[in-house]
Design a protein around this motif. Sequence first.
Motif, PDB file in Angstrom:
ATOM      1  N   LEU A  12     -78.550  18.272 -58.904  1.00  0.00           N
ATOM      2  CA  LEU A  12     -77.888  17.183 -58.211  1.00  0.00           C
ATOM      3  C   LEU A  12     -76.486  17.644 -57.839  1.00  0.00           C
ATOM      4  CD1 LEU A  12     -77.685  14.193 -57.327  1.00  0.00           C
ATOM      5  CD2 LEU A  12     -76.875  13.703 -59.642  1.00  0.00           C
ATOM      6  N   LEU A  13     -76.212  17.698 -56.553  1.00  0.00           N
ATOM      7  CA  LEU A  13     -74.900  18.127 -56.073  1.00  0.00           C
ATOM      8  C   LEU A  13     -74.013  16.900 -55.909  1.00  0.00           C
ATOM      9  CD1 LEU A  13     -76.019  20.681 -53.363  1.00  0.00           C
ATOM     10  CD2 LEU A  13     -75.235  21.138 -55.678  1.00  0.00           C
ATOM     11  N   GLY A  18     -67.077  25.188 -52.260  1.00  0.00           N
ATOM     12  CA  GLY A  18     -67.275  26.511 -52.854  1.00  0.00           C
ATOM     13  C   GLY A  18     -68.668  27.061 -52.630  1.00  0.00           C
ATOM     14  N   ASN A  19     -69.008  28.036 -53.452  1.00  0.00           N
ATOM     15  CA  ASN A  19     -70.308  28.708 -53.349  1.00  0.00           C
ATOM     16  C   ASN A  19     -71.335  27.964 -54.190  1.00  0.00           C
ATOM     17  OD1 ASN A  19     -69.147  30.664 -51.747  1.00  0.00           O
ATOM     18  ND2 ASN A  19     -68.617  31.935 -53.487  1.00  0.00           N
ATOM     19  N   LEU A  20     -72.050  27.047 -53.583  1.00  0.00           N
ATOM     20  CA  LEU A  20     -72.998  26.207 -54.317  1.00  0.00           C
ATOM     21  C   LEU A  20     -74.135  27.013 -54.918  1.00  0.00           C
ATOM     22  CD1 LEU A  20     -73.229  23.147 -51.930  1.00  0.00           C
ATOM     23  CD2 LEU A  20     -71.989  23.334 -54.071  1.00  0.00           C
ATOM     24  N   ILE A  24     -75.107  27.210 -58.867  1.00  0.00           N
ATOM     25  CA  ILE A  24     -76.425  26.704 -59.271  1.00  0.00           C
ATOM     26  C   ILE A  24     -77.220  27.789 -59.985  1.00  0.00           C
ATOM     27  CG2 ILE A  24     -78.652  25.915 -58.378  1.00  0.00           C
ATOM     28  CD1 ILE A  24     -77.049  24.385 -56.229  1.00  0.00           C
ATOM     29  N   SER A  25     -77.181  29.019 -59.472  1.00  0.00           N
ATOM     30  CA  SER A  25     -77.955  30.092 -60.102  1.00  0.00           C
ATOM     31  C   SER A  25     -77.436  30.408 -61.504  1.00  0.00           C
ATOM     32  CB  SER A  25     -77.957  31.347 -59.233  1.00  0.00           C
ATOM     33  OG  SER A  25     -76.689  31.970 -59.230  1.00  0.00           O
ATOM     34  N   VAL A  26     -76.128  30.385 -61.703  1.00  0.00           N
ATOM     35  CA  VAL A  26     -75.556  30.632 -63.034  1.00  0.00           C
ATOM     36  C   VAL A  26     -75.917  29.488 -63.978  1.00  0.00           C
ATOM     37  CG1 VAL A  26     -73.408  30.863 -64.311  1.00  0.00           C
ATOM     38  CG2 VAL A  26     -73.708  32.104 -62.184  1.00  0.00           C
ATOM     39  N   ALA A  27     -75.868  28.255 -63.479  1.00  0.00           N
ATOM     40  CA  ALA A  27     -76.199  27.101 -64.315  1.00  0.00           C
ATOM     41  C   ALA A  27     -77.667  27.121 -64.731  1.00  0.00           C
ATOM     42  CB  ALA A  27     -75.883  25.813 -63.567  1.00  0.00           C
ATOM     43  N   ILE A  28     -78.557  27.470 -63.823  1.00  0.00           N
ATOM     44  CA  ILE A  28     -79.988  27.529 -64.154  1.00  0.00           C
ATOM     45  C   ILE A  28     -80.256  28.625 -65.170  1.00  0.00           C
ATOM     46  CG2 ILE A  28     -82.263  28.094 -63.214  1.00  0.00           C
ATOM     47  CD1 ILE A  28     -81.423  26.583 -60.679  1.00  0.00           C
ATOM     48  N   LYS A  29     -79.604  29.772 -65.024  1.00  0.00           N
ATOM     49  CA  LYS A  29     -79.787  30.857 -65.993  1.00  0.00           C
ATOM     50  C   LYS A  29     -79.292  30.438 -67.372  1.00  0.00           C
ATOM     51  CE  LYS A  29     -79.264  35.783 -66.668  1.00  0.00           C
ATOM     52  NZ  LYS A  29     -78.953  37.062 -66.056  1.00  0.00           N
ATOM     53  N   ALA A  30     -78.184  29.710 -67.436  1.00  0.00           N
ATOM     54  CA  ALA A  30     -77.667  29.229 -68.713  1.00  0.00           C
ATOM     55  C   ALA A  30     -78.626  28.230 -69.350  1.00  0.00           C
ATOM     56  CB  ALA A  30     -76.300  28.591 -68.520  1.00  0.00           C
ATOM     57  N   VAL A  31     -79.190  27.350 -68.552  1.00  0.00           N
ATOM     58  CA  VAL A  31     -80.150  26.373 -69.079  1.00  0.00           C
ATOM     59  C   VAL A  31     -81.392  27.081 -69.612  1.00  0.00           C
ATOM     60  CG1 VAL A  31     -81.751  24.552 -68.379  1.00  0.00           C
ATOM     61  CG2 VAL A  31     -79.361  24.444 -67.686  1.00  0.00           C
ATOM     62  N   LEU A  32     -81.908  28.056 -68.887  1.00  0.00           N
ATOM     63  CA  LEU A  32     -83.087  28.791 -69.351  1.00  0.00           C
ATOM     64  C   LEU A  32     -82.782  29.587 -70.613  1.00  0.00           C
ATOM     65  CD1 LEU A  32     -84.598  30.040 -65.976  1.00  0.00           C
ATOM     66  CD2 LEU A  32     -85.431  28.205 -67.454  1.00  0.00           C
ATOM     67  N   PHE A  33     -81.562  30.100 -70.742  1.00  0.00           N
ATOM     68  CA  PHE A  33     -81.180  30.851 -71.934  1.00  0.00           C
ATOM     69  C   PHE A  33     -81.210  29.963 -73.180  1.00  0.00           C
ATOM     70  CE2 PHE A  33     -77.872  32.276 -74.905  1.00  0.00           C
ATOM     71  CZ  PHE A  33     -78.387  33.522 -75.229  1.00  0.00           C
ATOM     72  N   PRO A  70     -82.462  36.744 -61.934  1.00  0.00           N
ATOM     73  CA  PRO A  70     -81.354  37.092 -61.039  1.00  0.00           C
ATOM     74  C   PRO A  70     -80.314  35.983 -60.927  1.00  0.00           C
ATOM     75  CG  PRO A  70     -83.273  36.453 -59.786  1.00  0.00           C
ATOM     76  CD  PRO A  70     -83.694  36.474 -61.219  1.00  0.00           C
ATOM     77  N   CYS A  71     -79.098  36.386 -60.645  1.00  0.00           N
ATOM     78  CA  CYS A  71     -78.012  35.454 -60.321  1.00  0.00           C
ATOM     79  C   CYS A  71     -77.579  35.756 -58.892  1.00  0.00           C
ATOM     80  CB  CYS A  71     -76.825  35.642 -61.247  1.00  0.00           C
ATOM     81  SG  CYS A  71     -77.040  34.896 -62.849  1.00  0.00           S
ATOM     82  N   ILE A  72     -77.304  34.708 -58.149  1.00  0.00           N
ATOM     83  CA  ILE A  72     -76.878  34.880 -56.763  1.00  0.00           C
ATOM     84  C   ILE A  72     -75.361  35.085 -56.746  1.00  0.00           C
ATOM     85  CG2 ILE A  72     -76.747  33.751 -54.514  1.00  0.00           C
ATOM     86  CD1 ILE A  72     -79.248  32.166 -55.335  1.00  0.00           C
ATOM     87  N   VAL A  73     -74.938  36.089 -56.004  1.00  0.00           N
ATOM     88  CA  VAL A  73     -73.510  36.374 -55.851  1.00  0.00           C
ATOM     89  C   VAL A  73     -73.214  36.503 -54.360  1.00  0.00           C
ATOM     90  CG1 VAL A  73     -71.642  37.977 -56.362  1.00  0.00           C
ATOM     91  CG2 VAL A  73     -73.425  37.574 -58.067  1.00  0.00           C
ATOM     92  N   THR A  74     -72.298  35.699 -53.887  1.00  0.00           N
ATOM     93  CA  THR A  74     -71.917  35.721 -52.473  1.00  0.00           C
ATOM     94  C   THR A  74     -70.671  36.573 -52.305  1.00  0.00           C
ATOM     95  OG1 THR A  74     -72.767  33.486 -52.213  1.00  0.00           O
ATOM     96  CG2 THR A  74     -71.305  34.299 -50.482  1.00  0.00           C
ATOM     97  N   LEU A  75     -70.707  37.492 -51.371  1.00  0.00           N
ATOM     98  CA  LEU A  75     -69.567  38.365 -51.074  1.00  0.00           C
ATOM     99  C   LEU A  75     -69.147  38.183 -49.628  1.00  0.00           C
ATOM    100  CD1 LEU A  75     -70.873  41.651 -52.733  1.00  0.00           C
ATOM    101  CD2 LEU A  75     -69.290  39.986 -53.716  1.00  0.00           C
ATOM    102  N   GLN A  76     -67.840  38.182 -49.394  1.00  0.00           N
ATOM    103  CA  GLN A  76     -67.335  38.121 -48.028  1.00  0.00           C
ATOM    104  C   GLN A  76     -66.821  39.488 -47.637  1.00  0.00           C
ATOM    105  OE1 GLN A  76     -64.369  35.090 -47.889  1.00  0.00           O
ATOM    106  NE2 GLN A  76     -65.873  33.501 -47.482  1.00  0.00           N
ATOM    107  N   VAL A  77     -67.134  39.866 -46.420  1.00  0.00           N
ATOM    108  CA  VAL A  77     -66.714  41.172 -45.921  1.00  0.00           C
ATOM    109  C   VAL A  77     -65.625  41.004 -44.893  1.00  0.00           C
ATOM    110  CG1 VAL A  77     -67.466  43.277 -44.771  1.00  0.00           C
ATOM    111  CG2 VAL A  77     -69.004  42.062 -46.290  1.00  0.00           C
TER     112      VAL A  77
END
Length: 77
Positions: A12-13, A18-20, A24-33, A70-77
């Motif tokens: 639920l957003l 920021g980088n949603l 979200i990917s970090v939060a889901i990994k923490a919940v699964l852990f 996996p965790c999603i990481v957004t990079l700007q170039v």
Amino acid sequence: MEHCWTFYVYVLLLQCDGNLFDAISVAIKAVLFHTRIPKVQMIEDEEGTKEIELSDDSYDCMRLNVENVPCIVTLQV
């Protein structure tokens, strides 16, 4: 016949800054852990029917292995 656990993750957003996907990917990994799955035994009686038996002990459980999640990481170039 095989049995498996099914997990559903609902997100639920409340704010769109920021980088949603990263958050979200970090939060889901923490919940699964921190998810604990009770130990399950398959018991077969004399008639050949199988039943699932869950342990009554709340400490008799296992954790998910999230090393390769996996965790999603957004990079700007």
